[in-house]
Design a protein around this motif. Structure first.
Motif, PDB file in Angstrom:
ATOM      1  N   ARG A  81       9.044   9.229  -0.377  1.00  0.00           N
ATOM      2  CA  ARG A  81       8.807  10.653  -0.637  1.00  0.00           C
ATOM      3  C   ARG A  81       7.891  10.858  -1.841  1.00  0.00           C
ATOM      4  NH1 ARG A  81      13.879  14.529  -1.253  1.00  0.00           N
ATOM      5  NH2 ARG A  81      14.016  14.126   0.989  1.00  0.00           N
ATOM      6  N   GLY A  82       6.832  11.635  -1.620  1.00  0.00           N
ATOM      7  CA  GLY A  82       5.997  12.087  -2.719  1.00  0.00           C
ATOM      8  C   GLY A  82       4.840  11.194  -3.135  1.00  0.00           C
ATOM      9  N   TRP A  83       4.742   9.986  -2.621  1.00  0.00           N
ATOM     10  CA  TRP A  83       3.655   9.108  -3.091  1.00  0.00           C
ATOM     11  C   TRP A  83       2.946   8.356  -1.959  1.00  0.00           C
ATOM     12  CZ3 TRP A  83       4.062   3.755  -2.505  1.00  0.00           C
ATOM     13  CH2 TRP A  83       5.314   3.274  -2.170  1.00  0.00           C
ATOM     14  N   THR A  84       3.268   8.673  -0.733  1.00  0.00           N
ATOM     15  CA  THR A  84       2.672   7.963   0.397  1.00  0.00           C
ATOM     16  C   THR A  84       1.804   8.882   1.234  1.00  0.00           C
ATOM     17  OG1 THR A  84       4.647   8.373   1.737  1.00  0.00           O
ATOM     18  CG2 THR A  84       4.555   6.286   0.519  1.00  0.00           C
TER      19      THR A  84
ATOM     20  N   THR B 299       0.863  -1.185   0.000  1.00  0.00           N
ATOM     21  CA  THR B 299       0.000   0.000   0.000  1.00  0.00           C
ATOM     22  C   THR B 299       0.895   1.230   0.000  1.00  0.00           C
ATOM     23  OG1 THR B 299      -0.149   0.393   2.388  1.00  0.00           O
ATOM     24  CG2 THR B 299      -1.659  -1.253   1.447  1.00  0.00           C
ATOM     25  N   ASN B 300       0.268   2.377  -0.134  1.00  0.00           N
ATOM     26  CA  ASN B 300       1.018   3.631  -0.032  1.00  0.00           C
ATOM     27  C   ASN B 300       0.836   4.263   1.350  1.00  0.00           C
ATOM     28  OD1 ASN B 300      -1.648   4.533  -0.262  1.00  0.00           O
ATOM     29  ND2 ASN B 300      -1.090   6.300  -1.508  1.00  0.00           N
ATOM     30  N   VAL B 301       0.433   3.462   2.326  1.00  0.00           N
ATOM     31  CA  VAL B 301       0.158   3.955   3.674  1.00  0.00           C
ATOM     32  C   VAL B 301       1.357   3.700   4.590  1.00  0.00           C
ATOM     33  CG1 VAL B 301      -1.382   3.796   5.665  1.00  0.00           C
ATOM     34  CG2 VAL B 301      -2.301   3.549   3.344  1.00  0.00           C
ATOM     35  N   ALA B 302       1.861   4.777   5.162  1.00  0.00           N
ATOM     36  CA  ALA B 302       3.047   4.714   6.013  1.00  0.00           C
ATOM     37  C   ALA B 302       2.678   4.728   7.490  1.00  0.00           C
ATOM     38  CB  ALA B 302       3.954   5.901   5.711  1.00  0.00           C
ATOM     39  N   CYS B 303       3.533   4.133   8.277  1.00  0.00           N
ATOM     40  CA  CYS B 303       3.425   4.183   9.735  1.00  0.00           C
ATOM     41  C   CYS B 303       3.313   5.632  10.175  1.00  0.00           C
ATOM     42  CB  CYS B 303       4.678   3.543  10.349  1.00  0.00           C
ATOM     43  SG  CYS B 303       4.822   3.788  12.127  1.00  0.00           S
ATOM     44  N   LYS B 304       2.567   5.854  11.228  1.00  0.00           N
ATOM     45  CA  LYS B 304       2.356   7.217  11.722  1.00  0.00           C
ATOM     46  C   LYS B 304       3.648   7.887  12.186  1.00  0.00           C
ATOM     47  CE  LYS B 304       1.097   5.456  16.286  1.00  0.00           C
ATOM     48  NZ  LYS B 304      -0.019   5.282  17.208  1.00  0.00           N
TER      49      LYS B 304
ATOM     50  N   LEU C 234       6.602   7.560  10.637  1.00  0.00           N
ATOM     51  CA  LEU C 234       7.542   7.767   9.537  1.00  0.00           C
ATOM     52  C   LEU C 234       7.512   9.203   9.029  1.00  0.00           C
ATOM     53  CD1 LEU C 234       9.593   6.423   7.576  1.00  0.00           C
ATOM     54  CD2 LEU C 234       7.670   6.132   6.006  1.00  0.00           C
ATOM     55  N   ASP C 235       8.666   9.830   8.977  1.00  0.00           N
ATOM     56  CA  ASP C 235       8.821  11.113   8.298  1.00  0.00           C
ATOM     57  C   ASP C 235       8.941  10.754   6.822  1.00  0.00           C
ATOM     58  OD1 ASP C 235       9.939  13.275   6.906  1.00  0.00           O
ATOM     59  OD2 ASP C 235      11.044  13.977   8.656  1.00  0.00           O
ATOM     60  N   ARG C 236       7.874  10.909   6.082  1.00  0.00           N
ATOM     61  CA  ARG C 236       7.813  10.426   4.700  1.00  0.00           C
ATOM     62  C   ARG C 236       8.720  11.214   3.758  1.00  0.00           C
ATOM     63  NH1 ARG C 236       2.680  11.717   5.449  1.00  0.00           N
ATOM     64  NH2 ARG C 236       2.413  12.353   3.304  1.00  0.00           N
ATOM     65  N   LYS C 237       9.087  12.416   4.129  1.00  0.00           N
ATOM     66  CA  LYS C 237       9.999  13.205   3.297  1.00  0.00           C
ATOM     67  C   LYS C 237      11.433  12.694   3.438  1.00  0.00           C
ATOM     68  CE  LYS C 237      11.748  17.778   2.360  1.00  0.00           C
ATOM     69  NZ  LYS C 237      12.269  18.943   3.019  1.00  0.00           N
ATOM     70  N   ASN C 238      11.830  12.335   4.642  1.00  0.00           N
ATOM     71  CA  ASN C 238      13.213  11.931   4.895  1.00  0.00           C
ATOM     72  C   ASN C 238      13.398  10.423   5.016  1.00  0.00           C
ATOM     73  OD1 ASN C 238      14.318  14.577   4.968  1.00  0.00           O
ATOM     74  ND2 ASN C 238      13.309  14.863   6.927  1.00  0.00           N
ATOM     75  N   GLY C 239      12.304   9.658   5.065  1.00  0.00           N
ATOM     76  CA  GLY C 239      12.408   8.207   5.165  1.00  0.00           C
ATOM     77  C   GLY C 239      12.954   7.724   6.488  1.00  0.00           C
ATOM     78  N   ARG C 240      12.689   8.458   7.542  1.00  0.00           N
ATOM     79  CA  ARG C 240      13.209   8.119   8.872  1.00  0.00           C
ATOM     80  C   ARG C 240      12.090   8.135   9.904  1.00  0.00           C
ATOM     81  NH1 ARG C 240      18.175   5.995   8.458  1.00  0.00           N
ATOM     82  NH2 ARG C 240      19.388   7.133   6.949  1.00  0.00           N
ATOM     83  N   CYS C 241      12.254   7.317  10.916  1.00  0.00           N
ATOM     84  CA  CYS C 241      11.301   7.284  12.027  1.00  0.00           C
ATOM     85  C   CYS C 241      11.471   8.546  12.859  1.00  0.00           C
ATOM     86  CB  CYS C 241      11.560   6.040  12.887  1.00  0.00           C
ATOM     87  SG  CYS C 241      10.365   5.845  14.225  1.00  0.00           S
TER      88      CYS C 241
END
Length: 149
Positions: A128-131, A50-55, A57-64
């Protein structure tokens, strides 16, 4: 074009069991794809991304955003370890831990190869950009994606 085999003189090309804790953590490329929710078919066991990330996750930097305390907030967060890599089939195929576990080289866009932390994002290999965050997503079934795990 095939990449040459790993160069054992660089720490990230050594066997995972030879890495210290700092090196282990530094092996992560920051793609964030391991923090995306997957759906599993109850009959076949097949996984669907899915395109759903853990709450967290910093989706821009890919880091918790709270790596040290993540288990407090996300009780089913998986901690990677050398002995668990084979059972975690949902890890991205480009995951540095998975690649190195099978003595495969890191991709050119991995920051340890490129020298640039942004290269994972520039290569389109990150979240980044799609989640979307699970906080905003709603039902996961509506967020299936055709991107590879």
């Amino acid at each position: 074009m095939n990449k040459p085999p790993p160069d054992k003189s660089r720490w990230w090309d050594k066997p995972l069991t030879a890495l210290d804790a700092g090196q282990w953590e530094a092996l992560c490329d920051g793609c964030g794809r391991c923090c995306l929710h997957k759906l599993e078919d109850a009959d076949t066991g097949e996984l669907f991304p899915t395109n759903v990330a853990c709450k967290l996750l910093d989706r821009k930097n890919g880091r918790c955003t709270d790596y040290a305390n993540r288990k407090k907030w996300v009780t089913d967060c998986v901690q990677l370890s050398v002995d668990r890599l084979e059972e975690l089939e949902w890890l991205p195929t480009t995951c540095a831990y998975k690649l190195r576990a099978f003595d495969e080289p890191l991709p050119d866009w991995h920051y340890l190869e490129s020298g640039d932390r942004e290269s994972v994002h520039k290569a389109g290999m990150s979240t980044r950009g799609w989640t979307i965050s699970e906080v905003d997503a709603g039902e996961l079934e509506f967020h299936l994606t055709d991107r590879d795990l």
